[in-house]
Each structure stands twice: as C-alpha cells, then as structure tokens.
Design a protein around this motif. Structure first.
Motif, PDB file in Angstrom:
ATOM      1  N   ALA A  53       5.491   0.444 -17.957  1.00 23.33           N
ATOM      2  CA  ALA A  53       5.093  -0.950 -18.157  1.00 23.33           C
ATOM      3  C   ALA A  53       4.406  -1.549 -16.934  1.00 23.33           C
ATOM      4  N   ILE A  54       4.340  -0.806 -15.836  1.00 16.50           N
ATOM      5  CA  ILE A  54       3.733  -1.330 -14.608  1.00 16.50           C
ATOM      6  C   ILE A  54       2.232  -1.075 -14.651  1.00 16.50           C
ATOM      7  N   ALA A  55       1.443  -2.145 -14.586  1.00 16.88           N
ATOM      8  CA  ALA A  55      -0.016  -2.021 -14.628  1.00 16.88           C
ATOM      9  C   ALA A  55      -0.613  -1.960 -13.235  1.00 16.88           C
ATOM     10  N   SER A  56      -0.047  -2.726 -12.280  1.00 11.76           N
ATOM     11  CA  SER A  56      -0.629  -2.768 -10.936  1.00 11.76           C
ATOM     12  C   SER A  56       0.359  -3.403  -9.959  1.00 11.76           C
ATOM     13  N   VAL A  57       0.310  -2.913  -8.710  1.00  9.72           N
ATOM     14  CA  VAL A  57       1.043  -3.525  -7.600  1.00  9.72           C
ATOM     15  C   VAL A  57       0.045  -3.751  -6.468  1.00  9.72           C
ATOM     16  N   THR A  58       0.466  -4.437  -5.425  1.00 11.72           N
ATOM     17  CA  THR A  58      -0.465  -4.747  -4.347  1.00 11.72           C
ATOM     18  C   THR A  58      -0.752  -3.519  -3.477  1.00 11.72           C
ATOM     19  N   TRP A  59      -1.881  -3.557  -2.827  1.00 10.45           N
ATOM     20  CA  TRP A  59      -2.266  -2.466  -1.933  1.00 10.45           C
ATOM     21  C   TRP A  59      -1.312  -2.352  -0.745  1.00 10.45           C
ATOM     22  N   LEU A  60      -0.674  -3.449  -0.364  1.00  8.08           N
ATOM     23  CA  LEU A  60       0.254  -3.420   0.770  1.00  8.08           C
ATOM     24  C   LEU A  60       1.441  -2.508   0.501  1.00  8.08           C
ATOM     25  N   SER A  61       1.855  -2.416  -0.746  1.00  5.99           N
ATOM     26  CA  SER A  61       3.022  -1.611  -1.094  1.00  5.99           C
ATOM     27  C   SER A  61       2.749  -0.120  -1.047  1.00  5.99           C
ATOM     28  N   GLN A  62       1.497   0.264  -0.871  1.00 10.59           N
ATOM     29  CA  GLN A  62       1.163   1.677  -0.817  1.00 10.59           C
ATOM     30  C   GLN A  62       1.117   2.209   0.610  1.00 10.59           C
ATOM     31  N   ASP A  63       1.428   1.363   1.577  1.00 10.84           N
ATOM     32  CA  ASP A  63       1.429   1.745   2.989  1.00 10.84           C
ATOM     33  C   ASP A  63       2.869   1.965   3.441  1.00 10.84           C
ATOM     34  N   PRO A  64       3.264   3.209   3.740  1.00 14.88           N
ATOM     35  CA  PRO A  64       4.661   3.477   4.112  1.00 14.88           C
ATOM     36  C   PRO A  64       5.095   2.812   5.404  1.00 14.88           C
ATOM     37  N   ARG A  65       4.150   2.362   6.223  1.00 14.02           N
ATOM     38  CA  ARG A  65       4.523   1.664   7.463  1.00 14.02           C
ATOM     39  C   ARG A  65       5.076   0.274   7.167  1.00 14.02           C
ATOM     40  N   ASN A  66       4.675  -0.291   6.035  1.00 17.14           N
ATOM     41  CA  ASN A  66       5.081  -1.655   5.700  1.00 17.14           C
ATOM     42  C   ASN A  66       6.030  -1.738   4.519  1.00 17.14           C
ATOM     43  N   ALA A  67       6.015  -0.744   3.661  1.00 16.35           N
ATOM     44  CA  ALA A  67       6.713  -0.847   2.380  1.00 16.35           C
ATOM     45  C   ALA A  67       7.760   0.248   2.229  1.00 16.35           C
ATOM     46  N   ASN A  68       8.801  -0.046   1.461  1.00 14.29           N
ATOM     47  CA  ASN A  68       9.897   0.899   1.244  1.00 14.29           C
ATOM     48  C   ASN A  68       9.671   1.803   0.039  1.00 14.29           C
ATOM     49  N   MET A  69       8.746   1.416  -0.845  1.00 11.48           N
ATOM     50  CA  MET A  69       8.532   2.164  -2.088  1.00 11.48           C
ATOM     51  C   MET A  69       7.100   2.680  -2.175  1.00 11.48           C
ATOM     52  N   ALA A  70       6.534   3.074  -1.027  1.00 10.70           N
ATOM     53  CA  ALA A  70       5.117   3.441  -0.982  1.00 10.70           C
ATOM     54  C   ALA A  70       4.799   4.627  -1.894  1.00 10.70           C
ATOM     55  N   GLU A  71       5.667   5.617  -1.908  1.00 10.33           N
ATOM     56  CA  GLU A  71       5.395   6.802  -2.736  1.00 10.33           C
ATOM     57  C   GLU A  71       5.308   6.424  -4.206  1.00 10.33           C
ATOM     58  N   ALA A  72       6.241   5.597  -4.666  1.00  9.48           N
ATOM     59  CA  ALA A  72       6.206   5.159  -6.063  1.00  9.48           C
ATOM     60  C   ALA A  72       5.015   4.250  -6.319  1.00  9.48           C
ATOM     61  N   ALA A  73       4.678   3.390  -5.352  1.00  5.99           N
ATOM     62  CA  ALA A  73       3.588   2.437  -5.531  1.00  5.99           C
ATOM     63  C   ALA A  73       2.247   3.132  -5.699  1.00  5.99           C
ATOM     64  N   ARG A  74       2.092   4.281  -5.068  1.00 11.10           N
ATOM     65  CA  ARG A  74       0.813   4.998  -5.128  1.00 11.10           C
ATOM     66  C   ARG A  74       0.525   5.583  -6.504  1.00 11.10           C
ATOM     67  N   ARG A  75       1.493   5.528  -7.394  1.00 10.66           N
ATOM     68  CA  ARG A  75       1.259   6.035  -8.754  1.00 10.66           C
ATOM     69  C   ARG A  75       0.511   5.027  -9.620  1.00 10.66           C
ATOM     70  N   TYR A  76       0.321   3.824  -9.099  1.00  9.89           N
ATOM     71  CA  TYR A  76      -0.267   2.748  -9.900  1.00  9.89           C
ATOM     72  C   TYR A  76      -1.515   2.193  -9.229  1.00  9.89           C
ATOM     73  N   PRO A  77      -2.422   1.620 -10.024  1.00 11.60           N
ATOM     74  CA  PRO A  77      -3.599   0.970  -9.442  1.00 11.60           C
ATOM     75  C   PRO A  77      -3.186  -0.166  -8.505  1.00 11.60           C
ATOM     76  N   ALA A  78      -3.892  -0.277  -7.397  1.00 10.53           N
ATOM     77  CA  ALA A  78      -3.593  -1.343  -6.436  1.00 10.53           C
ATOM     78  C   ALA A  78      -4.470  -2.555  -6.709  1.00 10.53           C
ATOM     79  N   ASN A  79      -3.920  -3.738  -6.459  1.00  7.11           N
ATOM     80  CA  ASN A  79      -4.729  -4.959  -6.556  1.00  7.11           C
ATOM     81  C   ASN A  79      -4.745  -5.666  -5.214  1.00  7.11           C
ATOM     82  N   HIS A  80      -5.772  -6.506  -5.038  1.00 10.15           N
ATOM     83  CA  HIS A  80      -5.938  -7.267  -3.796  1.00 10.15           C
ATOM     84  C   HIS A  80      -5.821  -8.768  -4.042  1.00 10.15           C
ATOM     85  N   GLY A  81      -5.248  -9.135  -5.167  1.00  8.76           N
ATOM     86  CA  GLY A  81      -4.982 -10.537  -5.445  1.00  8.76           C
ATOM     87  C   GLY A  81      -6.165 -11.333  -5.953  1.00  8.76           C
TER      88      GLY A  81
END
Length: 289
Positions: A53-81
């Motif tokens: 059901a997840i269509a998109s998360v932010t690009w920030l969540s795909q950076d492991p330096r900043n985010a805790n779920m980067a690996e999972a986030a990279r499975r989805y299209p990123a948005n820039h707001g």
C-alpha cells in the motif's frame, strides 16, 4: 512571475487532483496508495503499513546516515515534496509532519487531497500514542499493538540493567545547544539511568550552555549528537577547548547517532540501550595532555 508560477502549479495540481479524488476510497476504508512527506512519518509508515500500500516516501528516508529504515525505504519511489509529483502517485492518503513544508500541505488541502498531519511527541507515552494513531489510520491496528508491546518489553528489560549510580549527563549539539527538561531527550536520559544536567540547571527544552557550566556542573558524560567517525562538526570542534582537556578522565564522551532520536519513534529505545551500554563500558584513556 512568482504568481504566474503559483497559478500554473495550482492549475496542474487541480487537474491531477480531480483524478485522485475520483479514486479516493470511502471513509474508514484501508488506504491503498499511501504517500508520506516527512522522514519521521516515513519511518512509521514503513514499520506499520502493508508494504503493497506504500506508494512513495521521502528521499531523506533513503539515506542510512539520517534514517533508520533506509533499506526498506529504497524499495519505494522517493518524493521531494512537490505537489504535482505527489499527486501523480494518485494517493488515497497523504501523511505529513507538523514541520512539513507548509506551502505544500496548504496546496494539497486546497485541491482536496486527503492529508493527515502528525505532530512531534514529547515523551514516550506520546510516542506510543502516535504509533497507535498511525496504525489505526493505516488500517493496521494489530501491527501498532505489536510494536507498542515490543517497545514496552524492551523498556522493561533495559530497566533491569540500570546501575545504582546515576551519572550526570549532558547532550551537546552544534553551537553549544543542549536539551533540558520537558523533552523526549530528557526522558531518554532518565530511562538510561542518567541525571540530565541541563534539566538540573533549569534549562527547558532546547537551550545553549557554556563549557564553563559543563565543568562547574560536574558532568560525568558528554553525549555528542553525532556518529562516531562521522564528518567534522561544531560539536566536535568545541571538544578541543582547553577547558574540556582539563576535565581529564572524569568526563566520558559518547557519540550517539542523531538518527536514533531525530524522530520520536521506536528507534529512541535503541538510543536508550546505547547510553546504558556506554555507561557500563570501561573508560578509555583520553589522549593528549
């Protein structure tokens, strides 16, 4: 010029919005195309939502330096707001944080997009309440209950590891900022068995503190809001101050990744565990005079 651009953006958004709203499910239905606009809401969506059901998360969540779920986030299209970008996903639920770009949120509401905003919890009770609220919104209450149960179980286990001593700890952020009472960080320090020196000194929430105060307050542990081996920061530079050097072996330095408590979510339990581990670890002798 700016007005013309704004009108063009609104016009494009209205066209896309008409498609989105036509496909929006009835109230109470489980969302099937979720878009998140905030790194902190990204994390909860990734933990609680049906992955399909997840269509998109932010690009920030795909950076492991900043985010805790980067690996999972990279499975989805990123948005820039961007509004047009977001509506192109044809979401039936847009999730934003209270500090998400206000123009984007306002425009989404203006075109009738289904937006839900989440605030920032100030204690662990608020963290758990937000998890339950998010899980209900996503139609996954059982997942929310399971995550809250996991948090409670870890807190109970970690509480058994707290020693009798309660060292004085101080969080040091860039530019000499620290975190006092009435904050989630204050509760994190307390749960880890520390006394928050900033709270003892009467600092509320966020405030600046002088290094002389660190010395006079007899801090035992200085917590850097950074990652060990990370890029240089003002927080590190301030440790080269002669006064810090004179504190000798009494002051222990702990590097805590900011991603663990930037968002008031389940990862704060990892922060508590890291602090307990740091308090129990043997002291490393400081280099230099």
């Amino acid at each position: 010029m700016a007005d013309r651009r704004s009108k063009r953006a609104l016009g494009a958004a209205l066209v896309v919005a008409s498609l989105v709203l036509a496909a929006t499910p009835a109230a109470g239905a489980r969302p099937e195309r979720i878009v998140s606009l905030n790194m902190c809401t990204d994390e909860l969506v990734l933990r609680l939502a049906d992955p399909a059901a997840i269509a998109s998360v932010t690009w920030l969540s795909q950076d492991p330096r900043n985010a805790n779920m980067a690996e999972a986030a990279r499975r989805y299209p990123a948005n820039h707001g961007l509004v047009e970008e977001l509506l192109a996903f044809r979401p039936d639920l847009v999730i934003a944080g209270s500090f998400t770009t206000r123009n984007t949120v306002a425009l989404l509401r203006r075109v009738g997009a289904p937006v839900r905003e989440f605030g920032v919890p100030r204690d662990l009770g608020g963290v758990k309440a937000q998890i339950a609220e998010m899980a209900a919104l996503l139609g996954e209450p059982a997942r929310g209950e399971a995550l809250i149960g996991e948090i409670d179980a870890r807190l109970a286990f970690l509480a058994q590891r707290i020693g009798k001593e309660r060292p004085k700890a101080l969080v040091l952020r860039p530019n000499g900022f620290t975190v006092g009472r009435g904050s989630l960080v204050d509760e994190i320090l307390t749960r880890a068995g520390f006394v928050n020196l900033a709270a003892e000194l009467g600092i509320d929430n966020y405030g600046q503190i002088a290094l002389e105060t660190v010395a006079l307050g007899e801090a035992d542990i200085l917590i850097l809001n950074t990652s060990e081996g990370g890029p240089p920061s003002l927080a590190h530079e301030i440790l080269n101050h002669p006064l810090i050097g004179r504190l000798g072996d009494r002051l222990r330095l702990v590097a805590l990744p900011s991603r663990l408590w930037t968002c008031a979510g389940p990862a704060v339990i990892d922060a508590i565990e890291m602090l307990i581990d740091a308090a129990a670890a043997p002291r490393k002798p400081r280099s230099g005079p």
